[in-house]
Design an enzyme around this catalytic site. Structure first.
Site, mmCIF file in Angstrom:
data_model
loop_
_atom_site.group_PDB
_atom_site.id
_atom_site.type_symbol
_atom_site.label_atom_id
_atom_site.label_comp_id
_atom_site.label_asym_id
_atom_site.label_seq_id
_atom_site.Cartn_x
_atom_site.Cartn_y
_atom_site.Cartn_z
ATOM 1 N N CYS A 1 8.836 9.548 -1.174
ATOM 2 C CA CYS A 1 8.185 10.629 -0.442
ATOM 3 C C CYS A 1 7.735 11.666 -1.469
ATOM 4 O O CYS A 1 8.577 12.237 -2.159
ATOM 5 C CB CYS A 1 9.170 11.239 0.558
ATOM 6 S SG CYS A 1 8.473 12.651 1.432
ATOM 7 N N ASN B 1 9.306 4.060 3.020
ATOM 8 C CA ASN B 1 9.163 3.649 4.422
ATOM 9 C C ASN B 1 10.462 2.995 4.886
ATOM 10 O O ASN B 1 11.252 2.510 4.080
ATOM 11 C CB ASN B 1 8.058 2.590 4.551
ATOM 12 C CG ASN B 1 6.683 3.144 4.260
ATOM 13 O OD1 ASN B 1 6.237 3.143 3.125
ATOM 14 N ND2 ASN B 1 6.015 3.612 5.295
ATOM 15 N N ARG C 1 0.834 -1.221 0.000
ATOM 16 C CA ARG C 1 0.000 0.000 0.000
ATOM 17 C C ARG C 1 0.861 1.262 0.000
ATOM 18 O O ARG C 1 0.923 1.976 -0.993
ATOM 19 C CB ARG C 1 -0.956 -0.036 1.219
ATOM 20 C CG ARG C 1 -2.087 0.968 1.142
ATOM 21 C CD ARG C 1 -1.700 2.389 1.537
ATOM 22 N NE ARG C 1 -1.166 2.502 2.896
ATOM 23 C CZ ARG C 1 -0.606 3.624 3.351
ATOM 24 N NH1 ARG C 1 -0.501 4.702 2.596
ATOM 25 N NH2 ARG C 1 -0.101 3.653 4.588
ATOM 26 N N ASP C 2 1.552 1.547 1.093
ATOM 27 C CA ASP C 2 2.299 2.813 1.191
ATOM 28 C C ASP C 2 3.448 2.818 0.183
ATOM 29 O O ASP C 2 3.756 3.842 -0.425
ATOM 30 C CB ASP C 2 2.850 2.983 2.616
ATOM 31 C CG ASP C 2 3.045 4.436 3.012
ATOM 32 O OD1 ASP C 2 2.859 5.316 2.152
ATOM 33 O OD2 ASP C 2 3.391 4.696 4.185
ATOM 34 N N HIS D 1 8.957 7.022 8.064
ATOM 35 C CA HIS D 1 9.517 7.068 6.697
ATOM 36 C C HIS D 1 11.017 7.356 6.836
ATOM 37 O O HIS D 1 11.449 7.986 7.807
ATOM 38 C CB HIS D 1 8.789 8.125 5.861
ATOM 39 C CG HIS D 1 7.455 7.639 5.373
ATOM 40 N ND1 HIS D 1 7.244 7.236 4.078
ATOM 41 C CD2 HIS D 1 6.280 7.454 6.022
ATOM 42 C CE1 HIS D 1 5.987 6.831 3.954
ATOM 43 N NE2 HIS D 1 5.373 6.953 5.114
ATOM 44 N N HIS E 1 5.392 4.595 12.663
ATOM 45 C CA HIS E 1 5.355 4.522 11.177
ATOM 46 C C HIS E 1 6.360 5.561 10.676
ATOM 47 O O HIS E 1 6.013 6.715 10.454
ATOM 48 C CB HIS E 1 3.929 4.817 10.717
ATOM 49 C CG HIS E 1 3.718 4.820 9.238
ATOM 50 N ND1 HIS E 1 3.169 3.762 8.548
ATOM 51 C CD2 HIS E 1 3.958 5.755 8.291
ATOM 52 C CE1 HIS E 1 3.072 4.049 7.267
ATOM 53 N NE2 HIS E 1 3.542 5.265 7.080
HETATM 54 P P1 HMG Z 1 -13.441 14.154 -2.379
HETATM 55 O O1 HMG Z 1 -13.185 14.576 -3.765
HETATM 56 O O2 HMG Z 1 -13.632 15.205 -1.341
HETATM 57 O O3 HMG Z 1 -14.667 13.113 -2.299
HETATM 58 O O4 HMG Z 1 -12.246 13.190 -1.949
HETATM 59 P P2 HMG Z 1 -16.207 13.311 -2.511
HETATM 60 O O5 HMG Z 1 -16.888 12.653 -1.363
HETATM 61 O O6 HMG Z 1 -16.532 14.751 -2.821
HETATM 62 O O7 HMG Z 1 -16.500 12.448 -3.835
HETATM 63 C C1 HMG Z 1 -15.957 12.812 -5.098
HETATM 64 C C2 HMG Z 1 -15.938 11.575 -6.004
HETATM 65 O O8 HMG Z 1 -15.047 10.608 -5.461
HETATM 66 C C3 HMG Z 1 -17.290 10.898 -6.139
HETATM 67 O O9 HMG Z 1 -17.343 10.312 -7.439
HETATM 68 C C4 HMG Z 1 -17.195 9.801 -5.119
HETATM 69 O O10 HMG Z 1 -18.053 8.714 -5.391
HETATM 70 C C5 HMG Z 1 -15.747 9.382 -5.270
HETATM 71 P P3 HMG Z 1 -18.147 11.002 -8.643
HETATM 72 O O11 HMG Z 1 -19.543 11.145 -8.125
HETATM 73 O O12 HMG Z 1 -17.464 12.337 -8.857
HETATM 74 O O13 HMG Z 1 -17.962 10.034 -9.749
HETATM 75 N N1 HMG Z 1 -15.246 8.747 -4.043
HETATM 76 C C6 HMG Z 1 -14.679 7.532 -4.001
HETATM 77 N N2 HMG Z 1 -14.370 6.641 -4.952
HETATM 78 C C7 HMG Z 1 -13.788 5.489 -4.549
HETATM 79 N N3 HMG Z 1 -13.485 5.209 -3.270
HETATM 80 C C8 HMG Z 1 -13.763 6.081 -2.295
HETATM 81 C C9 HMG Z 1 -14.390 7.297 -2.649
HETATM 82 N N4 HMG Z 1 -14.774 8.366 -1.925
HETATM 83 C C10 HMG Z 1 -15.311 9.242 -2.788
HETATM 84 N N5 HMG Z 1 -13.448 5.778 -1.025
HETATM 85 C C11 HMG Z 1 -11.322 11.456 -0.646
HETATM 86 C C12 HMG Z 1 -12.111 12.735 -0.637
HETATM 87 C C13 HMG Z 1 -10.958 11.135 0.801
HETATM 88 C C14 HMG Z 1 -12.166 10.340 -1.215
HETATM 89 C C15 HMG Z 1 -10.033 11.647 -1.509
HETATM 90 O O14 HMG Z 1 -9.376 12.826 -1.126
HETATM 91 C C16 HMG Z 1 -9.106 10.478 -1.430
HETATM 92 O O15 HMG Z 1 -9.399 9.407 -1.911
HETATM 93 N N6 HMG Z 1 -7.913 10.673 -0.804
HETATM 94 C C17 HMG Z 1 -6.969 9.588 -0.604
HETATM 95 C C18 HMG Z 1 -5.609 10.126 -0.507
HETATM 96 C C19 HMG Z 1 -4.628 9.006 -0.210
HETATM 97 O O16 HMG Z 1 -4.883 7.830 -0.422
HETATM 98 N N7 HMG Z 1 -3.443 9.391 0.285
HETATM 99 C C20 HMG Z 1 -2.410 8.473 0.605
HETATM 100 C C21 HMG Z 1 -2.706 7.674 1.834
HETATM 101 S S1 HMG Z 1 -2.310 8.535 3.326
HETATM 102 C C22 HMG Z 1 -0.657 8.168 3.634
HETATM 103 O O17 HMG Z 1 -0.008 7.636 2.781
HETATM 104 C C23 HMG Z 1 -0.070 8.463 4.969
HETATM 105 C C24 HMG Z 1 0.163 7.195 5.796
HETATM 106 O O18 HMG Z 1 1.046 6.312 5.130
HETATM 107 C C25 HMG Z 1 0.761 7.569 7.160
HETATM 108 C C26 HMG Z 1 1.958 8.508 7.073
HETATM 109 O O19 HMG Z 1 2.952 8.157 6.416
HETATM 110 O O20 HMG Z 1 1.872 9.572 7.679
HETATM 111 C C27 HMG Z 1 -1.157 6.444 6.037
HETATM 112 MG MG MG Z 2 3.218 6.435 5.216
#
Ligand code: HMG
Ligand code: MG
Length: 316
Positions: free
Chosen positions: A238, A247, A14-15, A207, A205
């Site tokens: 990153c 990571n 995933r990450d 990085h 966690h």
């Molecule tokens: P948004 O645009 O505000 O969502 O995104 P919305 O609710 O307004 O919906 C817009 C569209 O997205 C709609 O589709 C929804 O159905 C669709 P449309 O009607 O336009 O066709 N939608 C989805 N589709 C599939 N799966 C879903 C979903 N939700 C809405 N779950 C949202 C908000 C949170 C969805 C978006 O910003 C997003 O997906 N962000 C993910 C970002 C991400 O994955 N970042 C990386 C992970 S975090 C990380 O890596 C840090 C970590 O490792 C820890 C660390 O290192 O610190 C965990």
């Molecule tokens: Mg991370």
């Protein structure tokens, strides 16, 4: 010497893969995850159910889950909201992870919500999790520093962690998202968190952007943390430091822990095999030093075997 057990959460699929340029096909991801399971990893974050346009590398989450078959006990996936949770349930996951941050700007950029809004969204996720008997882990990102807001006060991490635990998270993974922290900063954070909450509730966690992740693990161990996240071969990168390490590498973590007397249940040799497989598929070199030293040692001993066979040929 046996100091006890450390739980490793493998976040490479995933990450790691979410930060690689290459889009990896489902069958390759499946084989990589199979190799991770064979290496003894028992907690593997395999994908995320987020907006596919935001993270195209993981847009195949449902297909991947179908390909992985019915044995779900080792797997978890990130979910940002109700939509993601529904997909995770359809995929049969028994554990999910929600994610927010201690920085408002980071949260807004990452999941298009304020911290308070993200917690509100998670209410539905926790409710669905409870009714389906699914465990929820929670990430708090930018626990030391945010790429937009700079240094983060530990009390902000504490507030978000307390809220998530109260909602039903069983563990908070402390995301040192940009990999800049040094042990003094981790100490300061943990001193404040652990005044209110027990160390069993936290995971590290880290990085490895600045090469300080293992030092931070060493520090967190002294505070009683016993769970750490890592990715095979240090997969990933990153987004705020192009070209940087991802990571903390699972090889580095396992080597460091086992040599210090902790049990991980993970075979270093097999993790090296899993990393070598996925890196060959994405076509780039591995940054993990432990990985490099094991590969070099193996090559040397293979060369010696060939030389010995050549100088003492078997008589027949
Ligand atoms: P948004 O645009 O505000 O969502 O995104 P919305 O609710 O307004 O919906 C817009 C569209 O997205 C709609 O589709 C929804 O159905 C669709 P449309 O009607 O336009 O066709 N939608 C989805 N589709 C599939 N799966 C879903 C979903 N939700 C809405 N779950 C949202 C908000 C949170 C969805 C978006 O910003 C997003 O997906 N962000 C993910 C970002 C991400 O994955 N970042 C990386 C992970 S975090 C990380 O890596 C840090 C970590 O490792 C820890 C660390 O290192 O610190 C965990
Ligand atoms: Mg991370």
């Amino acid at each position: 010497m046996n100091k006890g057990r450390i739980s490793i959460v493998e976040v490479g699929p995933r990450d790691g893969l979410q930060n690689e340029k290459a889009i990896v096909p489902v069958d390759v991801k499946k084989h990589f995850i199979d190799l991770l399971v064979q290496s003894g990893e028992q907690r593997i974050e395999v994908t995320s159910f987020v907006r596919p346009g935001v993270i195209p590398q993981l847009a195949d989450a449902s297909e991947l889950m179908a390909a992985l078959g019915t044995d779900r006990q080792w797997f978890s996936a990130l979910v940002p909201n109700r939509r993601g949770m529904e997909k995770a349930l359809e995929a049969g996951l028994r554990e999910v992870a929600v994610f927010t941050a201690a920085s408002e700007t980071f949260t807004k950029r990452n999941i298009n919500a304020s911290i308070a809004e993200s917690l509100e969204r998670f209410e539905e996720v926790f409710a669905l999790a409870q009714s389906n008997n699914v465990r929820v882990r929670a990430y708090v990102s930018t626990v030391i520093e945010c790429p937009y807001e700079g240094k983060i006060e530990p009390t902000r991490v504490l507030e978000v962690s307390e809220a998530l635990l109260q909602m039903g998270a069983y563990e908070i993974s402390l995301g040192e998202t940009i990999g800049v922290a040094v042990p003094d900063e981790v100490s300061r954070l943990l001193e404040i968190l652990l005044r209110k909450l027990p160390p069993e509730r936290f995971a590290g966690h880290f990085h490895d952007t600045s090469g300080t992740a293992l030092a931070n693990v060493g520090c967190a161990l002294q505070f009683g943390l016993r769970t750490f996240d890592s990715s095979a071969g240090g997969l990933g990168g990153c987004p705020y430091a192009p070209g940087a390490a991802g990571n903390l590498a699972t090889e580095d973590l396992v080597y460091f822990l086992e040599r210090s007397g902790w049990q991980t249940g993970v075979s270093l040799d097999k993790i090296v095999g899993a990393s070598a497989y996925i890196y060959e598929k994405i076509g780039r070199g591995i940054l993990s030093r432990v990985h490099a030293s094991i590969v070099a040692r193996r090559a040397r001993s293979e060369k010696k075997t060939v030389e010995n066979t050549a100088s003492h040929p078997a008589s027949n």
